[in-house]
Design a protein around this motif. Structure first.
Motif, PDB file in Angstrom:
ATOM      1  N   GLN A 124       3.475 -10.857   5.609  1.00 44.89           N
ATOM      2  CA  GLN A 124       3.490 -11.150   4.182  1.00 44.89           C
ATOM      3  C   GLN A 124       2.902 -10.016   3.358  1.00 44.89           C
ATOM      4  O   GLN A 124       3.314  -9.788   2.233  1.00 44.89           O
ATOM      5  N   GLN A 125       1.904  -9.334   3.922  1.00 47.96           N
ATOM      6  CA  GLN A 125       1.277  -8.204   3.252  1.00 47.96           C
ATOM      7  C   GLN A 125       0.965  -7.152   4.291  1.00 47.96           C
ATOM      8  O   GLN A 125       0.645  -7.475   5.434  1.00 47.96           O
ATOM      9  N   CYS A 126       1.049  -5.891   3.884  1.00 48.65           N
ATOM     10  CA  CYS A 126       0.776  -4.778   4.792  1.00 48.65           C
ATOM     11  C   CYS A 126       0.114  -3.664   4.002  1.00 48.65           C
ATOM     12  O   CYS A 126       0.636  -3.236   2.970  1.00 48.65           O
ATOM     13  N   TYR A 127      -1.026  -3.203   4.495  1.00 47.23           N
ATOM     14  CA  TYR A 127      -1.769  -2.131   3.853  1.00 47.23           C
ATOM     15  C   TYR A 127      -2.047  -1.031   4.868  1.00 47.23           C
ATOM     16  O   TYR A 127      -2.561  -1.303   5.951  1.00 47.23           O
ATOM     17  N   TYR A 128      -1.722   0.207   4.521  1.00 44.62           N
ATOM     18  CA  TYR A 128      -2.085   1.376   5.306  1.00 44.62           C
ATOM     19  C   TYR A 128      -3.460   1.792   4.791  1.00 44.62           C
ATOM     20  O   TYR A 128      -3.610   2.079   3.598  1.00 44.62           O
ATOM     21  N   VAL A 129      -4.477   1.772   5.662  1.00 45.91           N
ATOM     22  CA  VAL A 129      -5.859   1.898   5.214  1.00 45.91           C
ATOM     23  C   VAL A 129      -6.611   3.015   5.933  1.00 45.91           C
ATOM     24  O   VAL A 129      -6.130   3.565   6.922  1.00 45.91           O
ATOM     25  N   THR A 130      -7.802   3.300   5.441  1.00 44.85           N
ATOM     26  CA  THR A 130      -8.701   4.261   6.071  1.00 44.85           C
ATOM     27  C   THR A 130      -9.857   3.500   6.713  1.00 44.85           C
ATOM     28  O   THR A 130      -9.980   2.294   6.559  1.00 44.85           O
ATOM     29  N   GLY A 131     -10.716   4.228   7.430  1.00 42.60           N
ATOM     30  CA  GLY A 131     -11.932   3.625   7.954  1.00 42.60           C
ATOM     31  C   GLY A 131     -11.867   3.216   9.410  1.00 42.60           C
ATOM     32  O   GLY A 131     -12.550   2.280   9.811  1.00 42.60           O
ATOM     33  N   GLY A 132     -11.047   3.872  10.210  1.00 42.56           N
ATOM     34  CA  GLY A 132     -10.988   3.568  11.630  1.00 42.56           C
ATOM     35  C   GLY A 132      -9.910   2.588  12.027  1.00 42.56           C
ATOM     36  O   GLY A 132      -9.635   2.387  13.203  1.00 42.56           O
ATOM     37  N   VAL A 133      -9.311   1.930  11.056  1.00 41.65           N
ATOM     38  CA  VAL A 133      -8.190   1.019  11.278  1.00 41.65           C
ATOM     39  C   VAL A 133      -6.994   1.648  10.587  1.00 41.65           C
ATOM     40  O   VAL A 133      -7.131   2.243   9.528  1.00 41.65           O
ATOM     41  N   SER A 134      -5.820   1.535  11.183  1.00 40.95           N
ATOM     42  CA  SER A 134      -4.622   2.126  10.578  1.00 40.95           C
ATOM     43  C   SER A 134      -3.997   1.207   9.543  1.00 40.95           C
ATOM     44  O   SER A 134      -3.637   1.641   8.446  1.00 40.95           O
ATOM     45  N   PHE A 135      -3.821  -0.075   9.892  1.00 39.00           N
ATOM     46  CA  PHE A 135      -3.163  -1.044   9.017  1.00 39.00           C
ATOM     47  C   PHE A 135      -3.929  -2.346   8.999  1.00 39.00           C
ATOM     48  O   PHE A 135      -4.540  -2.737   9.996  1.00 39.00           O
ATOM     49  N   MET A 136      -3.844  -3.034   7.874  1.00 38.92           N
ATOM     50  CA  MET A 136      -4.299  -4.417   7.743  1.00 38.92           C
ATOM     51  C   MET A 136      -3.075  -5.224   7.344  1.00 38.92           C
ATOM     52  O   MET A 136      -2.391  -4.885   6.373  1.00 38.92           O
ATOM     53  N   LEU A 137      -2.782  -6.271   8.106  1.00 42.14           N
ATOM     54  CA  LEU A 137      -1.617  -7.107   7.853  1.00 42.14           C
ATOM     55  C   LEU A 137      -2.049  -8.548   7.603  1.00 42.14           C
ATOM     56  O   LEU A 137      -3.034  -9.012   8.173  1.00 42.14           O
ATOM     57  N   VAL A 138      -1.278  -9.242   6.793  1.00 46.90           N
ATOM     58  CA  VAL A 138      -1.400 -10.690   6.657  1.00 46.90           C
ATOM     59  C   VAL A 138      -0.103 -11.267   7.202  1.00 46.90           C
ATOM     60  O   VAL A 138       0.990 -10.924   6.729  1.00 46.90           O
ATOM     61  N   ILE A 139      -0.223 -12.086   8.242  1.00 48.57           N
ATOM     62  CA  ILE A 139       0.935 -12.640   8.939  1.00 48.57           C
ATOM     63  C   ILE A 139       0.868 -14.163   8.876  1.00 48.57           C
ATOM     64  O   ILE A 139      -0.198 -14.741   9.061  1.00 48.57           O
TER      65      ILE A 139
END
Length: 111
Positions: free
Chosen positions: A53-68
């Protein structure tokens, strides 16, 4: 505001339970590397997956944050296998299952 591009789209918020999507998961995805091709392939895969439903390309040691969203845990497991476990570009992922949807949407309030 639509003509000037300030409003980019209109959307509806659907009660996930009403459409039998009872599981909401926030997923941290770590890629094997951050090369352009790896990141672009992941973006395309996540963009094409209707469960995401949502996808964010992020910084801080994680590549992506997703809402599924998923119907149930069996369906969620199938999604994680397809998107992460069978994907050589994914080094690891961590799922956080939501207990309650306290606040959703992307409303921006303009004072």
């Amino acid at each position: 505001m639509e003509k000037s591009g300030v409003i980019t789209r209109n959307s509806a918020t659907v009660d996930a339970r009403a459409v039998q999507m009872g599981i909401t998961s926030i997923v941290e995805v770590m890629l094997t590397d951050e090369r352009l091709q790896t990141v672009d392939n992941a973006k395309a895969l996540f963009r094409a997956a209707p469960e995401v439903q949502q996808c964010y390309y992020v910084t801080g040691g994680v590549s992506f944050m997703l809402v599924i969203v998923s119907q149930d845990m069996t369906t969620y497991e199938e999604t994680t296998r397809r998107l992460f476990a069978q994907n050589d570009s994914v080094a690891s992922y961590r799922s956080l299952i939501a207990l309650d949807r306290v606040k959703t949407g992307n409303d921006i309030l303009i004072p």
